[in-house]
Design a protein around this motif. Structure first.
Motif, mmCIF file in Angstrom:
data_model
loop_
_atom_site.group_PDB
_atom_site.id
_atom_site.type_symbol
_atom_site.label_atom_id
_atom_site.label_comp_id
_atom_site.label_asym_id
_atom_site.label_seq_id
_atom_site.Cartn_x
_atom_site.Cartn_y
_atom_site.Cartn_z
ATOM 1 N N ILE A 61 0.847 -1.207 0.000
ATOM 2 C CA ILE A 61 0.000 0.000 0.000
ATOM 3 C C ILE A 61 0.879 1.252 0.000
ATOM 4 O O ILE A 61 0.590 2.225 -0.699
ATOM 5 N N ALA A 62 1.979 1.204 0.744
ATOM 6 C CA ALA A 62 2.907 2.338 0.745
ATOM 7 C C ALA A 62 3.478 2.554 -0.646
ATOM 8 O O ALA A 62 3.616 3.690 -1.114
ATOM 9 N N ALA A 82 0.869 4.239 -2.797
ATOM 10 C CA ALA A 82 0.725 5.659 -2.457
ATOM 11 C C ALA A 82 1.889 6.478 -3.009
ATOM 12 O O ALA A 82 1.696 7.543 -3.602
ATOM 13 N N LYS A 132 1.770 7.121 -6.620
ATOM 14 C CA LYS A 132 0.767 8.128 -6.972
ATOM 15 C C LYS A 132 1.283 9.538 -6.692
ATOM 16 O O LYS A 132 0.948 10.475 -7.398
ATOM 17 N N ILE A 133 2.119 9.655 -5.653
ATOM 18 C CA ILE A 133 2.573 10.991 -5.236
ATOM 19 C C ILE A 133 3.798 11.445 -6.029
ATOM 20 O O ILE A 133 3.889 12.589 -6.443
ATOM 21 N N LYS A 165 8.158 6.848 1.514
ATOM 22 C CA LYS A 165 7.660 5.482 1.659
ATOM 23 C C LYS A 165 7.770 5.014 3.114
ATOM 24 O O LYS A 165 6.852 4.388 3.648
ATOM 25 N N LEU A 220 5.060 6.796 5.173
ATOM 26 C CA LEU A 220 3.738 6.221 4.891
ATOM 27 C C LEU A 220 3.597 4.841 5.519
ATOM 28 O O LEU A 220 2.555 4.511 6.097
ATOM 29 N N GLN A 243 -3.933 0.235 -10.281
ATOM 30 C CA GLN A 243 -3.647 1.622 -9.933
ATOM 31 C C GLN A 243 -3.454 2.419 -11.218
ATOM 32 O O GLN A 243 -2.594 2.072 -12.046
#
Lengths: 95, 151
Positions: A27-28, A31, A34-35, A58, A61, B137
């Motif tokens: 999940i990290a 994320a 995406k960032i 990372k 998060l 994603q």
């Protein structure tokens, strides 16, 4: 003739898991992807800095994901205990 | 290649005809279906998807499993926008849980309008979840990476 440009489709990222949900690390990763996106054309020193920032992000998060899961589990355990389901609460506590 | 990443040619024409609406408010419903190669689809079928795909097909689609049901999952639209001279749109990430799936690619299609094809996504290798989560994603929504871009 007019050329108005091109239409393109981006590349998706697929993440999978076995016998359960995604891990905190996965999940990290999602994320962070995406960032932070780093251009292939960026100068080497910019890429290096961006990669360092990415790794730091990372770790942060990951830490807070762990905390979020732990806290949510605590809330669930308390709700189960309050409703007298001690055995289920203990099972979840041990996960 | 049986599954080749592409923006479907029919979709480009349909954009000019005003068929598809990607707006968050009042837009069409877009879905994402997963596909297998090598006979891995339902009833041992194999997907053939690419620029010439015009609509959703069940051939080669993976079987229902966990929260994945035939036809795929609905996508959450994000309003189209622009950056510089490029227009683009995006979707929220999509997850199928407690699913046993092996997929090589996906098709995004417009389920509001006769299941017309939008684009084919090639995962480049088989992606497998076993009684787990299968997450797609979408790329960063910008002029260089967004899932659907018109420059």
């Amino acid at each position: 003739m007019f050329n108005v440009g091109v239409s393109q489709t981006g590349k998706v990222n697929v993440m999978t898991s076995d016998q359960g949900g995604l891990t905190n690390e996965q999940i990290a990763d999602l994320a962070v992807d995406k960032i932070v996106s780093i251009s292939d054309q960026a100068p080497p020193h910019v890429r290096q800095q961006a990669n360092q920032f990415r790794e730091h992000l990372k770790k942060v998060l990951y830490h807070y994901l762990l905390l979020a899961r732990k806290e949510e589990r605590g809330t669930i355990i308390q709700a189960l205990r309050s409703s007298g389901q001690m055995e289920t609460a203990e099972y979840i506590r041990r996960l | 290649m049986a599954i080749a990443q592409a923006m479907c040619t029919s979709f480009k024409q349909e954009l000019l005809e005003g068929v598809h609406n990607f707006k968050l408010s009042g837009g069409d419903t877009f879905k994402l279906a997963l596909y297998a190669e090598g006979g891995g689809g339902k009833s041992s079928t194999t997907a053939t998807l690419g620029a010439t795909t015009t609509a959703f097909t069940t051939t080669g689609e993976v079987a229902s499993s966990g929260s994945y049901a035939t036809g795929g999952g609905s996508l959450t639209r994000i309003d189209p926008t622009t950056s510089g001279t490029t227009a683009f749109t995006d979707f929220a990430d999509l997850s199928f849980t407690t699913a046993t799936i092996t997929a090589m690619g996906a098709l995004i299609y417009n389920s509001t309008d006769s299941n017309k094809a939008v684009c084919v996504l090639d995962f480049t290798s088989n992606k497998t979840s076993t009684s787990g989560t299968f997450t797609i994603q979408f790329p960063t929504a910008d002029a260089s990476n967004a899932i659907i871009r018109i420059a």
